[in-house]
Each structure stands twice: as C-alpha cells, then as structure tokens.
Design a protein around this motif. Structure first.
Motif, mmCIF file in Angstrom:
data_model
loop_
_atom_site.group_PDB
_atom_site.id
_atom_site.type_symbol
_atom_site.label_atom_id
_atom_site.label_comp_id
_atom_site.label_asym_id
_atom_site.label_seq_id
_atom_site.Cartn_x
_atom_site.Cartn_y
_atom_site.Cartn_z
ATOM 1 N N ARG A 1 -37.515 37.727 -42.717
ATOM 2 C CA ARG A 1 -37.376 38.682 -41.608
ATOM 3 C C ARG A 1 -38.138 38.174 -40.388
ATOM 4 N N GLN B 1 -29.295 37.312 -43.244
ATOM 5 C CA GLN B 1 -30.265 38.208 -42.608
ATOM 6 C C GLN B 1 -30.177 38.163 -41.086
ATOM 7 N N TRP C 1 -27.637 38.154 -39.359
ATOM 8 C CA TRP C 1 -26.561 39.046 -38.943
ATOM 9 C C TRP C 1 -26.978 40.515 -38.968
ATOM 10 N N GLY C 2 -28.024 40.868 -39.730
ATOM 11 C CA GLY C 2 -28.313 42.288 -39.852
ATOM 12 C C GLY C 2 -29.771 42.692 -39.826
ATOM 13 N N ASP D 1 -31.688 43.342 -37.397
ATOM 14 C CA ASP D 1 -31.911 44.341 -36.354
ATOM 15 C C ASP D 1 -30.540 44.775 -35.848
ATOM 16 N N PRO D 2 -30.255 46.069 -35.893
ATOM 17 C CA PRO D 2 -28.912 46.521 -35.504
ATOM 18 C C PRO D 2 -28.546 46.250 -34.046
ATOM 19 N N THR D 3 -29.534 45.989 -33.198
ATOM 20 C CA THR D 3 -29.227 45.744 -31.786
ATOM 21 C C THR D 3 -29.410 44.284 -31.378
#
Length: 144
Positions: free
Chosen positions: A15, A47, A49-50, A52-54
């Motif tokens: 992350r 990871q 790709w997703g 952080d949603p923004t």
C-alpha cells in the motif's frame, strides 16, 4: 552513487508502495518498480488499480509497447535507469535483495514493513548497499 532511502515501519508495504507511485506520478517523475517475484509484482499491479478510489496511477510492464508514454514501469527483469528515451527514473525496489545495476540510478527507494522477515531482508540490503559504496538513509514512517 545512488541515494538510497529506506522507509521503515510501513504498516502495509505494498500500500505504501502504491502511495509512493502515486506521488511520483503527480510529480511527473518516472518510476521503475522492481521485484523478481512475479506474484508480488502482480499483487502490486492489482493494488495500484484500487488502493485509493480517487487515485489513478498509469503503469505498465517495462517491456510493454506503451512504456514510452507511461510514467510507472513494473519489471521482474534487471531494471534499466533510463528507458525509452525518458529521463532517468527513480527505482522502487520491492525485491528481497538489492537490485542489479543500483549504481546507475539517481535514487533508490526501499519500503520496509514491521514483519520480521521483511526487516531482516532490509538489514541485509542495507549492509549490501554500504558494501557497494552507497550511504543509505533511514526514515521512520510508522506514524504515517
């Protein structure tokens, strides 16, 4: 010699690597992410790709035809400091060992979690970088 920065105390190594890649993308700086472990490299890819949603981090494999127009390259092969005519990229090492050709990079980033096996591997890399003439720097990221 490359500047080598170790970020110790990451709660989640991949992350934090995603966050680093995002910061490099926002700063318009090329980044090579190196790891010989295809499974880990694939996990990192997913990871990105997703995490952080923004956030969006354009990335491809270093040998992809779109690499010349993409700022973040993933590779399990020995990393190359300058690829596709782009300016010299920084290297994010996710491998358990020092990357081959480390001396060719301006800067190398190492992220270390609190897992005992991760810390042990980082200690070995630290000593190897020193033996190779680099002066590693430590940064505590446990409170971030």
């Amino acid at each position: 010699m490359a500047r080598v920065d170790f970020a110790f105390g990451a709660q989640d190594r991949l992350r934090m690597a995603c966050e680093v890649a995002h910061k490099h993308y926002l700063a318009s700086r090329s980044l090579i992410v190196y790891c010989r472990d295809e499974q880990m490299l694939g996990d990192f890819d997913r990871q990105l790709w997703g995490f952080d949603p923004t956030a969006f981090v354009p990335h491809v494999r270093a040998d992809d035809p779109l690499a010349s127009s993409t700022p973040v390259w993933l590779t399990a092969d020995p990393p190359q400091p300058a690829r596709h005519g782009a300016p010299a990229a920084w290297l994010l090492n996710l491998d358990s060992q020092c990357p081959p050709g480390a001396e060719g990079f301006e800067r190398i980033l190492e992220i270390v979690s609190d897992k005992p096996e991760d810390k042990q591997a980082a200690r070995l890399r630290w000593r190897q970088y020193q033996a190779d003439g680099h002066t590693p720097c430590a940064h505590d990221v446990s409170n971030t």
